[in-house]
Write a protein that holds these residues in place. Structure first.
Motif, short mmCIF file in Angstrom:
data_model
loop_
_atom_site.label_atom_id
_atom_site.label_comp_id
_atom_site.label_asym_id
_atom_site.label_seq_id
_atom_site.Cartn_x
_atom_site.Cartn_y
_atom_site.Cartn_z
N PRO A 116 0.77 -1.34 -0.19
CA PRO A 116 0.01 0.08 0.01
C PRO A 116 0.63 1.43 0.09
CG PRO A 116 -0.73 -1.49 1.75
CD PRO A 116 0.39 -2.03 1.02
N TYR A 117 2.19 1.10 0.33
CA TYR A 117 3.10 2.40 0.46
C TYR A 117 3.72 2.50 -0.92
CZ TYR A 117 1.25 1.29 4.95
OH TYR A 117 0.44 0.89 6.21
N LYS A 118 3.82 1.88 -1.95
CA LYS A 118 4.44 2.06 -3.06
C LYS A 118 4.29 3.41 -3.88
CE LYS A 118 5.96 -2.52 -4.54
NZ LYS A 118 5.84 -3.37 -5.61
N ASP A 119 5.07 4.03 -4.08
CA ASP A 119 5.00 5.43 -4.94
C ASP A 119 6.31 5.58 -5.48
OD1 ASP A 119 4.08 7.82 -5.77
OD2 ASP A 119 3.74 8.58 -3.83
N LYS A 120 6.33 6.48 -6.50
CA LYS A 120 7.33 6.64 -7.04
C LYS A 120 8.32 7.78 -6.45
CE LYS A 120 5.37 6.67 -11.76
NZ LYS A 120 4.86 7.38 -12.88
N LYS A 121 7.75 8.46 -5.65
CA LYS A 121 8.52 9.36 -4.69
C LYS A 121 8.90 8.82 -3.25
CE LYS A 121 6.37 13.50 -6.57
NZ LYS A 121 5.61 14.74 -6.27
N VAL A 122 8.40 7.57 -2.94
CA VAL A 122 8.66 7.05 -1.61
C VAL A 122 9.70 5.84 -1.74
CG1 VAL A 122 7.62 5.79 0.38
CG2 VAL A 122 6.57 7.57 -0.66
N ASP A 123 10.69 5.87 -1.24
CA ASP A 123 11.99 4.99 -1.12
C ASP A 123 11.69 3.89 -0.05
OD1 ASP A 123 14.24 3.59 -1.67
OD2 ASP A 123 15.41 4.92 -0.33
N LEU A 124 11.25 2.73 -0.24
CA LEU A 124 10.96 1.87 0.72
C LEU A 124 11.98 1.04 1.04
CD1 LEU A 124 7.39 0.57 -0.47
CD2 LEU A 124 8.06 2.21 1.52
N LEU A 125 13.01 1.24 0.91
CA LEU A 125 14.52 0.19 0.86
C LEU A 125 14.56 0.22 2.53
CD1 LEU A 125 16.53 -1.66 -0.05
CD2 LEU A 125 18.04 0.43 -0.34
N GLY A 126 14.85 1.36 3.28
CA GLY A 126 14.95 1.53 4.47
C GLY A 126 13.90 1.00 5.57
N PRO A 127 12.73 1.11 5.25
CA PRO A 127 11.64 0.62 6.10
C PRO A 127 11.78 -1.21 5.83
CG PRO A 127 10.62 2.37 5.28
CD PRO A 127 12.09 2.14 4.42
N LYS A 128 11.99 -1.32 4.56
CA LYS A 128 11.87 -3.08 4.36
C LYS A 128 13.22 -3.63 4.87
CE LYS A 128 9.64 -3.23 -0.01
NZ LYS A 128 9.64 -3.69 -1.57
N LEU A 129 14.34 -3.11 4.79
CA LEU A 129 15.36 -3.65 5.76
C LEU A 129 15.32 -3.55 7.18
CD1 LEU A 129 18.28 -2.04 3.76
CD2 LEU A 129 17.54 -4.45 3.64
N LEU A 130 14.53 -2.54 7.80
CA LEU A 130 14.49 -2.61 9.35
C LEU A 130 13.48 -3.49 9.54
CD1 LEU A 130 14.94 -1.19 12.00
CD2 LEU A 130 12.64 0.11 11.51
N PHE A 131 12.19 -3.89 8.59
CA PHE A 131 11.43 -4.73 8.88
C PHE A 131 11.83 -6.40 8.68
CE2 PHE A 131 7.89 -7.43 7.45
CZ PHE A 131 7.00 -7.39 8.33
N ILE A 132 12.97 -6.61 7.99
CA ILE A 132 13.49 -7.75 7.79
C ILE A 132 14.55 -7.86 8.99
CG2 ILE A 132 15.35 -8.98 6.47
CD1 ILE A 132 14.00 -7.68 3.83
N ALA A 133 15.34 -6.97 9.31
CA ALA A 133 16.17 -7.18 10.58
C ALA A 133 15.36 -7.24 11.79
CB ALA A 133 16.91 -5.81 10.79
N LEU A 134 14.53 -6.71 12.13
CA LEU A 134 13.67 -7.14 13.11
C LEU A 134 13.05 -8.39 13.14
CD1 LEU A 134 11.99 -3.61 13.74
CD2 LEU A 134 13.83 -4.61 15.18
N ASN A 135 12.60 -8.86 12.05
CA ASN A 135 12.04 -10.23 12.05
C ASN A 135 13.08 -11.25 12.12
OD1 ASN A 135 9.27 -10.08 11.86
ND2 ASN A 135 9.46 -9.19 10.07
N LEU A 136 14.28 -10.75 11.58
CA LEU A 136 15.39 -12.04 12.05
C LEU A 136 16.05 -11.91 13.15
CD1 LEU A 136 17.56 -10.94 8.55
CD2 LEU A 136 16.39 -13.34 9.10
N GLY A 137 15.54 -10.80 14.02
CA GLY A 137 15.89 -10.83 15.40
C GLY A 137 14.84 -11.56 16.23
#
Length: 178
Positions: A116-137
């Motif tokens: 739902p947050y995909k947009d040309k002006k929104v960079d989702l790399l940082g939130p995705k990496l944080l999401f993945i890191a917390l789930n790996l934790g």
């Protein structure tokens, strides 16, 4: 004159909208000083640009909130595993496998979570990496709990059944020869 008879009562500031034949059109009336219709059109484009910028910043903020959500789950799972203790019983095993399953299923659906947050002006790399890191934790916390319960095969004695039997080094025989 009597009231209500004779001359009709006319209001001083009333406007009659019924007869438009003798009123000038809006095009005939000049704009007041300092007013320009062109500036309204430019303001509309800048307002739409500002609205799009506000929407993209809102999407980025919500994406960061979604990315930080596993941290709350991590704290709750850690507390529940601490309360379950280190003895092997149904409750502690259930909590441990729940602590393992939730991050695995969340990691499988990273794309759907941030869709739902995909947009040309929104960079989702940082939130995705944080999401993945917390789930790996969270996954590491579940594996640590498995180890503390003694359910991970980490010692040589855990693999004894798969080892070949030891070769005999000595052979002894004894007794009286016949």
């Amino acid at each position: 004159m009597e009231k209500g008879k004779g001359v009709a009562f006319v209001r001083k500031w009333a406007i009659d909208f019924t007869d438009s034949s003798n009123t000038p059109s809006s095009r005939d009336i000049p704009d007041p000083p300092g007013f320009s219709r062109v500036s309204i059109e430019q303001d509309d484009s800048s307002l739409s640009r500002q609205k799009k910028d506000a929407e993209s910043s809102w999407k980025l903020q919500k994406a960061w909130e979604v990315a930080q959500a596993p941290f709350k789950n991590l704290m709750m799972m850690g507390f529940m595993m601490w309360m379950a203790g280190n003895t092997v019983h149904l409750f502690s095993i259930g909590i441990t496998f729940s602590a393992l399953w939730q991050p695995i299923s969340a990691l499988q659906g990273v794309g759907k979570v941030f869709e739902p947050y995909k947009d040309k002006k929104v960079d989702l790399l940082g939130p995705k990496l944080l999401f993945i890191a917390l789930n790996l934790g969270g996954l590491a916390l579940g594996v640590w709990k498995l180890n503390s319960l003694g359910l991970l095969p980490t010692h040589a004695s855990d693999w004894v059944s798969s080892l070949p039997p030891a070769q005999e080094v000595e052979y002894s025989g004894g007794g009286i020869p016949l």
